[in-house]
Design an enzyme around this catalytic site. Structure first.
Site, PDB file in Angstrom:
ATOM      1  N   TYR A 364       0.817  -1.225   0.000  1.00 32.42           N
ATOM      2  CA  TYR A 364       0.000   0.000   0.000  1.00 32.42           C
ATOM      3  C   TYR A 364       0.842   1.263   0.000  1.00 32.42           C
ATOM      4  O   TYR A 364       0.308   2.351   0.218  1.00 32.42           O
ATOM      5  CB  TYR A 364      -0.884   0.068   1.258  1.00 32.42           C
ATOM      6  CG  TYR A 364      -1.657  -1.173   1.581  1.00 32.42           C
ATOM      7  CD1 TYR A 364      -2.603  -1.681   0.699  1.00 32.42           C
ATOM      8  CD2 TYR A 364      -1.466  -1.827   2.794  1.00 32.42           C
ATOM      9  CE1 TYR A 364      -3.328  -2.811   1.022  1.00 32.42           C
ATOM     10  CE2 TYR A 364      -2.182  -2.960   3.123  1.00 32.42           C
ATOM     11  CZ  TYR A 364      -3.115  -3.445   2.221  1.00 32.42           C
ATOM     12  OH  TYR A 364      -3.829  -4.562   2.548  1.00 32.42           O
ATOM     13  N   CYS A 391      14.598 -11.867  -0.859  1.00 32.36           N
ATOM     14  CA  CYS A 391      15.212 -11.712  -2.172  1.00 32.36           C
ATOM     15  C   CYS A 391      14.293 -10.907  -3.066  1.00 32.36           C
ATOM     16  O   CYS A 391      13.671 -11.458  -3.986  1.00 32.36           O
ATOM     17  CB  CYS A 391      15.491 -13.077  -2.777  1.00 32.36           C
ATOM     18  SG  CYS A 391      16.882 -13.811  -1.968  1.00 32.36           S
ATOM     19  N   GLU A 392      14.180  -9.639  -2.763  1.00 27.96           N
ATOM     20  CA  GLU A 392      13.268  -8.793  -3.515  1.00 27.96           C
ATOM     21  C   GLU A 392      13.607  -7.340  -3.183  1.00 27.96           C
ATOM     22  O   GLU A 392      13.660  -6.980  -2.006  1.00 27.96           O
ATOM     23  CB  GLU A 392      11.833  -9.132  -3.069  1.00 27.96           C
ATOM     24  CG  GLU A 392      10.805  -8.326  -3.762  1.00 27.96           C
ATOM     25  CD  GLU A 392       9.622  -9.170  -4.246  1.00 27.96           C
ATOM     26  OE1 GLU A 392       9.734 -10.417  -4.333  1.00 27.96           O
ATOM     27  OE2 GLU A 392       8.601  -8.553  -4.549  1.00 27.96           O
TER      28      GLU A 392
HETATM   29  N1  LLP Z   1     -15.340  -4.047   8.764  1.00 25.15           N
HETATM   30  C1  LLP Z   1     -15.214  -4.531   7.532  1.00 25.15           C
HETATM   31  C2  LLP Z   1     -16.391  -5.034   6.832  1.00 25.15           C
HETATM   32  C3  LLP Z   1     -13.968  -4.559   6.910  1.00 25.15           C
HETATM   33  O1  LLP Z   1     -13.862  -5.034   5.690  1.00 25.15           O
HETATM   34  C4  LLP Z   1     -12.839  -4.063   7.604  1.00 25.15           C
HETATM   35  C5  LLP Z   1     -11.523  -4.097   6.990  1.00 25.15           C
HETATM   36  C6  LLP Z   1     -13.016  -3.596   8.897  1.00 25.15           C
HETATM   37  C7  LLP Z   1     -14.275  -3.567   9.449  1.00 25.15           C
HETATM   38  C8  LLP Z   1     -11.872  -3.095   9.733  1.00 25.15           C
HETATM   39  O2  LLP Z   1     -11.209  -2.000   9.191  1.00 25.15           O
HETATM   40  P1  LLP Z   1     -10.123  -1.201  10.066  1.00 25.15           P
HETATM   41  O3  LLP Z   1     -10.857  -0.507  11.175  1.00 25.15           O
HETATM   42  O4  LLP Z   1      -9.165  -2.196  10.600  1.00 25.15           O
HETATM   43  O5  LLP Z   1      -9.486  -0.276   9.099  1.00 25.15           O
HETATM   44  N2  LLP Z   1      -5.010  -4.935   4.959  1.00 25.15           N
HETATM   45  C9  LLP Z   1      -5.361  -3.522   4.877  1.00 25.15           C
HETATM   46  C10 LLP Z   1      -6.691  -3.241   5.462  1.00 25.15           C
HETATM   47  C11 LLP Z   1      -7.794  -4.083   4.873  1.00 25.15           C
HETATM   48  C12 LLP Z   1      -9.055  -3.867   5.589  1.00 25.15           C
HETATM   49  C13 LLP Z   1     -10.069  -4.867   5.225  1.00 25.15           C
HETATM   50  N3  LLP Z   1     -11.298  -4.663   5.884  1.00 25.15           N
HETATM   51  C14 LLP Z   1      -4.272  -2.710   5.551  1.00 25.15           C
HETATM   52  O6  LLP Z   1      -3.275  -3.283   5.977  1.00 25.15           O
HETATM   53  O7  LLP Z   1      -4.352  -1.484   5.627  1.00 25.15           O
END
Ligand code: LLP
Length: 463
Positions: A364, A391-392
């Site tokens: 990201y 390795c990247e």
């Molecule tokens: N509710 C739903 C339906 C979601 O899809 C998500 C996150 C959350 C709550 C929680 O979101 P938060 O409060 O943690 O932002 N891997 C990415 C984030 C993907 C989020 C997916 N869904 C990152 O590392 O930023």
């Protein structure tokens, strides 16, 4: 290694892309409380401590890299969210940010509910004793087997994500002799100001059913006709790492608009709305997140106002913060392995982990901060890039940061705000072993997720 062996390198202004740090902080030894867990500080020798335990002891006891999680901070944040929303609303911690049995237990004790999005997360939640009726089950492609497990366990709600799933869940519930409480996830057409991969309310993406073109209204129409499900509300999640409340305002306005249309068409007032998660945290000193009570106040006011205007009873609100609870509570502790100054560019600092324990920078373009934690230093700041051992060349943990120019192999450095989406997105790339999660509180430390071993890797490889 002596300071002269690692010249400070160029001054930041030449190489830092716009929007990044404006310059080195005046004192590299100061730990900004915005990005570090609540109990982090330095002891009399300058060694960083968390929960009353110093990082040198943690590194000796558990090795590096390790995620170090401040349990006191986690519980305090969970409690703050719970208190901010009060008893007329529900807080579902989003397990995808980081889930383990200890975390489930803390959430249970602090009165939070839990959002899971796979059979694995559901199994973890149930095995740690989270009451099923406090679990919400998400996902855009739940398998029939996962749906059966969730319905049989008695989860509080399943969030339906497609027309097929409305029928599928109703069918499974009926065949199990149950009536499953459900919400329908809609996309409200909001462009959240965040990275494209973590924005989820614009229409051209895989989640939810679009409000546009009457599709969400049609989904409600179909759901209301099926005996196996009880439609309790509408769900919207607009994205992640969001600071600006205006996206939530537009989302709430549109969700309430749908509730009004449902009332007008069916004479039914749906009792709940879920506004998802996505609230941003500070990864660097430049980020200014909002406090839970401000968020709760803003969301409650928006929904109440919109409902009054539509002459609807205000529904019960729920939210699903993941990152905002766990993100700031952990840091990743690394040992410095090699240091490579590149004249006119920057100094590459290699650590004993990398993109396998934190993919967010590569995926990201996320920004992180970093600090020398095994000692203090008064050396000049040097512009550094913290990289891993993979390795990247894209294996970058911290793109641009200042570290003291006397940094040497064997020093411990730590990257704060890695509690969310680092362990949960960790991989075995290059057969690097995933680090443990060590929880610290009141002078005690313990492993809550152990380090992976080569035996773990080989056990899966059946030859
Ligand atoms: N509710 C739903 C339906 C979601 O899809 C998500 C996150 C959350 C709550 C929680 O979101 P938060 O409060 O943690 O932002 N891997 C990415 C984030 C993907 C989020 C997916 N869904 C990152 O590392 O930023």
């Amino acid at each position: 290694m002596s300071r002269s062996a690692h010249p400070a390198g160029p001054r930041h202004a030449d190489v830092l892309p716009e929007g990044h740090y404006s310059g080195p902080p005046s004192d590299l030894n100061v730990l900004d409380p915005k990005v570090w867990a609540q109990t982090v500080g330095r002891d009399g020798d300058g060694v960083v401590t968390v929960g009353g335990v110093d990082v040198k002891t943690l590194a000796e006891q558990y090795g590096t890299p390790a995620y170090v999680l401040d349990e006191t901070d986690f519980r305090a944040r969970a409690r703050a969210w719970r208190a901010a929303f009060g008893s007329d609303a529900d807080v579902f911690y989003a397990g995808k940010a980081f889930l383990s049995r200890a975390v489930v237990k803390w959430l249970h004790e602090e009165g939070l509910n839990l959002d899971v999005c796979s059979g694995g997360e559901l199994a973890t939640a149930l095995s740690a004793g989270m009451p099923a009726d406090r679990i919400a089950f998400h996902g855009n492609n739940k398998s029939v087997e996962e749906i059966e497990r969730a319905v049989s366990a008695g989860v509080g709600r399943i969030v339906l994500d497609s027309f097929q799933e409305i029928v599928r869940v109703a069918h499974v519930a009926e065949s199990l002799g149950k009536r499953q409480r459900v919400q329908i996830r809609i996309t409200v057409g909001v462009e959240a100001h965040t990275h494209e991969f973590i924005a989820t309310a614009h229409e051209d993406q895989k989640f939810g059913i679009p409000l546009a073109g009457g599709q969400a209204a049609e989904a409600v129409r179909r759901a209301l006709k099926l005996d196996g499900i009880e439609l309790i509300g509408i769900h919207s999640h607009i994205g992640s790492q969001i600071f600006d409340m205006s996206g939530f305002e537009v989302a709430a306005h549109r969700v309430v608009g749908l509730l009004k249309d449902v009332r007008d068409e069916h004479g039914v007032e749906l009792p709940e709305i879920d506004l998802g998660g996505g609230l941003g945290i500070a990864y660097t000193s430049d980020d200014d997140p909002r406090e839970p009570h401000e968020i709760a106040k803003a969301l409650t006011e928006i929904v109440t106002r919109e409902c009054e205007a539509a002459r609807l009873r205000t529904p019960r609100i729920s939210v699903e913060p993941g990152r905002a609870i766990v993100g700031p509570t952990a840091f990743t502790l690394y040992e410095v392995g090699t240091i490579k100054p590149l004249d006119g560019l920057r100094t590459y600092v290699s650590v004993d982990g990398g993109m396998s324990d934190n993919i967010r920078t590569a995926l990201y373009d996320a920004e992180y901060s970093v600090a020398l934690v095994s000692r203090t230093s008064d050396a000049e700041p040097m512009l550094a890039r913290v990289v891993g051992k993979h390795c990247e060349s894209g294996d970058i943990v911290v793109k641009d940061a200042f570290l003291p120019s006397d940094l040497a192999p064997g020093d411990l450095i730590a990257v704060p705000a890695t509690g969310a989406y680092c362990r949960s997105m960790a991989s075995n790339y290059n057969h690097v072993l995933r680090p443990p999660v060590v929880a610290v509180a009141d002078g005690e430390s313990r492993v809550i997720v152990r380090r992976e071993t080569e035996e773990d890797l080989l056990r899966l490889d059946v030859g």
